[in-house]
Design a protein around this motif. Structure first.
Motif, PDB file in Angstrom:
ATOM      1  N   UNK A  35       0.837  -1.208   0.000  1.00 33.53           N
ATOM      2  CA  UNK A  35       0.000   0.000   0.000  1.00 33.53           C
ATOM      3  C   UNK A  35       0.869   1.254   0.000  1.00 33.53           C
ATOM      4  N   UNK A  36       1.892   1.258   0.825  1.00 31.03           N
ATOM      5  CA  UNK A  36       2.782   2.419   0.893  1.00 31.03           C
ATOM      6  C   UNK A  36       3.558   2.628  -0.405  1.00 31.03           C
ATOM      7  N   UNK A  37       3.715   1.552  -1.189  1.00 30.19           N
ATOM      8  CA  UNK A  37       4.395   1.657  -2.479  1.00 30.19           C
ATOM      9  C   UNK A  37       3.462   2.164  -3.576  1.00 30.19           C
ATOM     10  N   UNK A  38       2.166   2.285  -3.251  1.00 29.31           N
ATOM     11  CA  UNK A  38       1.228   2.852  -4.214  1.00 29.31           C
ATOM     12  C   UNK A  38       0.175   1.907  -4.742  1.00 29.31           C
ATOM     13  N   UNK A  39       0.205   0.633  -4.333  1.00 27.32           N
ATOM     14  CA  UNK A  39      -0.826  -0.304  -4.770  1.00 27.32           C
ATOM     15  C   UNK A  39      -2.136   0.009  -4.052  1.00 27.32           C
ATOM     16  N   UNK A  40      -3.228  -0.002  -4.809  1.00 23.52           N
ATOM     17  CA  UNK A  40      -4.528   0.312  -4.215  1.00 23.52           C
ATOM     18  C   UNK A  40      -5.583  -0.763  -4.475  1.00 23.52           C
ATOM     19  N   UNK A  41      -5.374  -1.620  -5.484  1.00 22.34           N
ATOM     20  CA  UNK A  41      -6.414  -2.582  -5.845  1.00 22.34           C
ATOM     21  C   UNK A  41      -5.919  -4.010  -5.715  1.00 22.34           C
ATOM     22  N   UNK A  42      -6.757  -4.838  -5.097  1.00 18.28           N
ATOM     23  CA  UNK A  42      -6.478  -6.260  -4.951  1.00 18.28           C
ATOM     24  C   UNK A  42      -7.640  -7.074  -5.507  1.00 18.28           C
ATOM     25  N   UNK A  43      -7.319  -8.104  -6.271  1.00 23.11           N
ATOM     26  CA  UNK A  43      -8.276  -9.148  -6.611  1.00 23.11           C
ATOM     27  C   UNK A  43      -7.902 -10.377  -5.801  1.00 23.11           C
ATOM     28  N   UNK A  44      -8.780 -10.777  -4.908  1.00 19.70           N
ATOM     29  CA  UNK A  44      -8.468 -11.885  -4.001  1.00 19.70           C
ATOM     30  C   UNK A  44      -9.262 -13.116  -4.415  1.00 19.70           C
ATOM     31  N   UNK A  45      -8.544 -14.190  -4.680  1.00 16.25           N
ATOM     32  CA  UNK A  45      -9.168 -15.445  -5.078  1.00 16.25           C
ATOM     33  C   UNK A  45      -9.610 -16.201  -3.835  1.00 16.25           C
ATOM     34  N   UNK A  46     -10.904 -16.458  -3.739  1.00 19.83           N
ATOM     35  CA  UNK A  46     -11.470 -17.174  -2.594  1.00 19.83           C
ATOM     36  C   UNK A  46     -12.633 -18.002  -3.114  1.00 19.83           C
ATOM     37  N   UNK A  47     -12.474 -19.317  -3.157  1.00 18.11           N
ATOM     38  CA  UNK A  47     -13.438 -20.164  -3.847  1.00 18.11           C
ATOM     39  C   UNK A  47     -14.527 -20.750  -2.957  1.00 18.11           C
ATOM     40  N   UNK A  48     -14.525 -20.392  -1.691  1.00 21.51           N
ATOM     41  CA  UNK A  48     -15.594 -20.829  -0.785  1.00 21.51           C
ATOM     42  C   UNK A  48     -15.524 -20.017   0.487  1.00 21.51           C
ATOM     43  N   UNK A  49     -16.663 -19.911   1.154  1.00 26.29           N
ATOM     44  CA  UNK A  49     -16.710 -19.218   2.435  1.00 26.29           C
ATOM     45  C   UNK A  49     -16.841 -20.218   3.580  1.00 26.29           C
ATOM     46  N   UNK A  50     -17.166 -21.430   3.241  1.00 24.49           N
ATOM     47  CA  UNK A  50     -17.239 -22.525   4.207  1.00 24.49           C
ATOM     48  C   UNK A  50     -15.842 -23.127   4.370  1.00 24.49           C
TER      49      UNK A  50
END
Length: 340
Positions: free
Chosen positions: A116-131
């Motif tokens: 974040x401090x380097x300037x990244x603002x967007x993440x796509x997080x792979x999560x294939x289940x909530x269980x």
């Protein structure tokens, strides 16, 4: 000065996908099944990977051809040492309007603040289940969904904008669509459900395992009051909808049932510096790294990048049939090597 170029099908170049590693700390069956990517699997040695300076040089040249967005991928990119240094350098490039990173999220508490401090603002997080049990059965590393949800909460707390990506497989995690939609709706996080694709050679894909966009939408409409949203830009891969009660959006990525090849604007660089024009490319990409390390000038590299794009005619998803899938089996590049 930006030179607007198009490929054989008239598609401009707008996006550059940079894979920074072929390693991952998960062993999801649809990407890196543990039976193949075991503890003795040999990944790329460090000296075969593109350096950060080489990646920045490539990205800077691509901005001259119309690239405005860069996405950092893997493998799992957070396994690449000092990744924040690459983000900082990319942020200095003129013409780049957006930098994103795709991750499984496991190491966000460890590296998120530096990124974040380097300037990244967007993440796509792979999560294939909530269980937890379903997720553990998918990642094959005994990692609980709740662990990733905690990492997501942390990333939100330091200011990241987050999208969650879910690859849906029939009989595996299609029962997660509604609970995940409910969970992220109330956290104002955009979730995108992706039709199971035949990426790579080892994921056991066939049409019977695909839950189509129409099937997912029918399921969702029975439980939620939603409406369609118009595309935000040319080449957007998701069909978007919003919840009428709070406006939170979600997407359905129709990579199998409704191909979006005709508007694909993405160039891809593997972690060892090979160019690919498509996620479903065959294994022999163009070796940019060797050209660079042989002393090629920026002018030579730029001419090569133009030539590669101008001959690009990839439209695999448009042409996908049971026969084409069978014919190309064992010849496609694996997703851990080229990114999603």
């Amino acid at each position: 000065m930006v030179e607007q170029i198009t490929d054989k099908l008239g598609r401009p170049i707008r996006d550059l996908r940079l894979s920074v590693t072929d390693r991952c700390n998960f062993r999801c069956d649809y990407c890196m099944p543990k039976e193949i990517f075991g503890d003795d699997f040999v990944f790329l040695p460090k000296d075969e990977l593109l350096t950060f300076d080489e990646m920045v040089r490539i990205a800077a040249l691509y901005t001259q051809l119309g690239v405005k967005k860069i996405r950092i991928t893997g493998g799992e990119p957070l396994l690449r040492r000092d990744l924040y240094k690459l983000i900082a350098k990319l942020n200095e490039l003129e013409g780049i309007e957006d930098i994103g990173l795709t991750t499984n999220g496991l190491l966000l508490k460890k590296h998120g603040l530096n990124l974040y401090n380097a300037g990244l603002r967007r993440l796509n997080i792979s999560l294939d289940a909530i269980d937890d049990q379903v997720f553990q059965s998918i990642n094959n590393r005994n990692i609980k969904a709740t662990t990733i949800l905690e990492q997501i909460d942390y990333a939100l707390s330091i200011g990241f904008h987050i999208k969650v990506n879910v690859v849906i497989q029939k009989g595996v995690n299609d029962n997660q669509i509604l609970p995940m939609l409910e969970y992220f709706k109330h956290r104002n996080i955009e979730i995108r459900f992706i039709e199971f694709m035949d990426v790579g050679n080892d994921n056991g894909w066939d049409f019977s395992k695909v839950v189509t966009k129409d099937e997912m939408l029918s399921m969702i409409e029975n439980e939620f009051d939603i409406e369609a949203v118009k595309p935000k830009y040319y080449g957007e891969v998701a069909k978007y909808y919003r919840h009428k009660d709070n406006g939170v959006q979600f997407g359905l990525i129709t990579s199998v049932s409704q191909s979006f090849c005709s508007t694909c604007t993405r160039a891809r660089l593997s972690s060892d510096g090979k160019f690919y024009g498509c996620l479903f490319s065959e294994v022999d990409g163009f070796d940019v790294k060797s050209l660079m390390r042989s002393g090629a000038s920026d002018e030579t590299l730029l001419d090569q990048f133009k030539a590669l794009w101008k001959i690009r005619d990839n439209r695999y998803s448009d042409e996908r049939t049971e026969q084409t899938v069978a014919n190309r089996k064992r010849n496609k590049i694996n997703m851990n090597y080229i990114g999603g």
